[in-house]
Design a protein around this motif. Structure first.
Motif, mmCIF file in Angstrom:
data_model
loop_
_atom_site.group_PDB
_atom_site.id
_atom_site.type_symbol
_atom_site.label_atom_id
_atom_site.label_comp_id
_atom_site.label_asym_id
_atom_site.label_seq_id
_atom_site.Cartn_x
_atom_site.Cartn_y
_atom_site.Cartn_z
ATOM 1 N N THR A 1 12.990 -77.587 65.927
ATOM 2 C CA THR A 1 14.423 -77.467 65.849
ATOM 3 C C THR A 1 14.916 -78.242 67.283
ATOM 4 O O THR A 1 16.121 -78.476 67.624
ATOM 5 C CB THR A 1 15.216 -76.286 65.588
ATOM 6 N N ASN B 1 18.455 -78.349 60.045
ATOM 7 C CA ASN B 1 18.147 -77.729 61.157
ATOM 8 C C ASN B 1 17.061 -78.271 61.968
ATOM 9 O O ASN B 1 16.779 -77.896 63.050
ATOM 10 C CB ASN B 1 17.815 -76.339 60.734
ATOM 11 N N ARG C 1 15.966 -80.625 64.053
ATOM 12 C CA ARG C 1 16.652 -81.603 64.787
ATOM 13 C C ARG C 1 15.768 -82.486 65.416
ATOM 14 O O ARG C 1 16.318 -83.587 66.086
ATOM 15 C CB ARG C 1 17.605 -81.068 65.483
#
Length: 461
Positions: free
Chosen positions: A302, A375, A377
């Motif tokens: 993330t 999520n 990322r």
């Protein structure tokens, strides 16, 4: 010439030194000698008289043929460090079952053409590096007498038979790197790793290993990389590895991993693979829904690239004494893995800590692509191709702003291609072919660079 000269370093890429270079041994004896990238084609003759050498590097020359018997005999007692890597050596002139250097700490024979059985290292050995050669036969059990080994790299040879179980029981208390990639080892992975396990890297990929992953690996609390890809491992998904606090890279591709990936308990903090940044489960037999329960727990995936370190590898620094001298030796080990990225299998010789990859392709996953995959990322590559996924492409994928490769091909996805994905400015590979997508393909930015093959097989698109 000076009688007390102890160190000589001649390093020059492309430089050529005469083969009969002469050093008068009656004037001095060298202790440390580096003749690297000097275009030597044979062992320098003056080494016959350098019986006090403790450190020798002939790395990166063009030395061919045998390692001479006279060299072995001359250096037998005092040699601590020997680097003969990146030459064209083929064998020891006198075949050896056991290496004759009784006090040797570091031996690097990598990137040669050495053949024959693998010699057993002495008990003093810290680093045994023999990768990219032609050693064959079984790995001798006597290797476990080298109880000080920190770094063992046997990769890219023709070794066969079972990996001795004593490596897990006896050597894991000192070993930090175990690399047997690209051999012909069979049988099971050693089932017992000691409670004092210090391993950071285990790479057993591209062999013929069978059976289950040993649960005693949980004793290896420092483990950062576990790669057993391209074997015949027959097991369920090892969720128990999630308790390992340092694990960053997990490669299980091309095995017989089967069943569902169970959802971790929401309240659990010890089984979430929190540091994991590369996971490759491709080409297995996993079923059920995608493991969305882990998407919240893979914290390292993330993080954005901007928040990541640029460090590329682990660094091992070892100390040892020799008579009146204090020696240090540093060995930088670059993680090497093979993963499918941007549509083809790629060998990554150095895995930067910023690299984040999720590959669940070529399994039998069903159900939808969950929205919370957005999520993750920090991902640069996401491959969910060749499964049985249904439903739409979630627009939350647009949150993965550093994504370079997205492969959703060969599923049963339906609906529109989300226009939000056009904000993915780093996207080089986009493949949604052979699904059930409909209507117009979004235009603009990177989408203008994708050819028709990215969208083929969607009859209503």
């Amino acid at each position: 010439m000076l009688p007390n000269l102890q160190l000589l370093v001649l390093t020059g890429v492309g430089l050529t030194f005469p083969q009969n270079i002469s050093i008068n041994s009656s004037l001095f004896k060298l202790q440390s000698l580096h003749l690297e990238s000097c275009n030597f084609t044979e062992f320098p003759k003056f080494l016959r008289y350098q019986d006090k050498l403790s450190e020798l590097s002939l790395w990166g020359n063009n030395i061919t043929g045998n390692i001479p018997e006279w060299f072995v005999n001359t250096t037998r007692e005092n040699l601590l460090f020997l680097n003969l890597s990146n030459n064209i050596l083929t064998s020891f002139e006198q075949p050896l079952n056991f290496l004759p250097w009784n006090n040797l700490k570091v031996l690097d024979l990598s990137d040669n053409k050495l053949r024959g059985p693998l010699p057993t290292p002495p008990s003093s050995m810290l680093v045994y590096q023999v990768s990219n050669n032609h050693f064959h036969g079984v790995l001798p059990h006597h290797i476990c007498r080298a109880t000080s080994l920190v770094y063992l790299d046997l990769s890219e040879n023709n070794l066969m038979g079972e990996i001795p179980s004593c490596i897990g029981r006896q050597l894991s208390g000192s070993l930090q790197v175990l690399n047997a990639r690209g051999n012909k080892f069979g049988g099971v992975i050693p089932q017992t790793f000691s409670k004092s396990c210090k391993l950071k890297v285990i790479n057993l990929s591209q062999n013929q290993l069978e059976g289950k992953l040993p649960k005693s690996l949980v004793n290896c609390t420092l483990l950062e990389v576990l790669d057993v890809g391209s074997n015949r491992i027959n097991d369920t998904f090892p969720s128990w590895l999630g308790s390992m606090p340092m694990l960053q890279v997990l490669i299980l591709r091309h095995n017989n991993i089967y069943g569902k990936i169970a959802t971790p308990f929401p309240s659990s903090v010890g089984n979430g693979f929190h540091r994991l940044r590369i996971i490759d489960l491709s080409y297995n037999y996993l079923i059920g829904n995608l493991p969305s329960g882990y998407f919240q727990k893979w914290v390292a995936m993330t993080d954005s690239i901007e928040n990541s370190s640029n460090s590329s590898s682990s660094y091992f620094l070892m100390y040892f004494f020799s008579r009146s001298q204090f020696w240090t030796y540093g060995e930088k080990y670059n993680y090497v893995v093979t993963i499918t990225n941007k549509g083809s299998e790629t060998v990554y010789p150095k895995i930067l800590t910023i690299l984040r990859v999720l590959d669940l392709s070529s399994n039998k996953f069903t159900g939808i692509i969950p929205k919370d995959i957005g999520n993750l990322r920090g991902l640069q590559a996401l491959n969910l191709s060749n499964n049985n996924l249904v439903g739409g492409i979630p627009s939350s994928l647009a949150n993965i702003t550093n994504l370079e490769s997205l492969d959703l091909s060969e599923n049963m996805l339906s609906g529109l291609i989300p226009r939000e994905l056009t904000v993915l400015n780093f996207l080089e590979v986009f493949n949604v072919s052979h699904n059930r997508l409909v209507r117009a393909i979004p235009e603009g930015e990177q989408f203008n660079t994708f050819d028709n093959s990215s969208f083929a097989g969607n009859l209503a698109l």
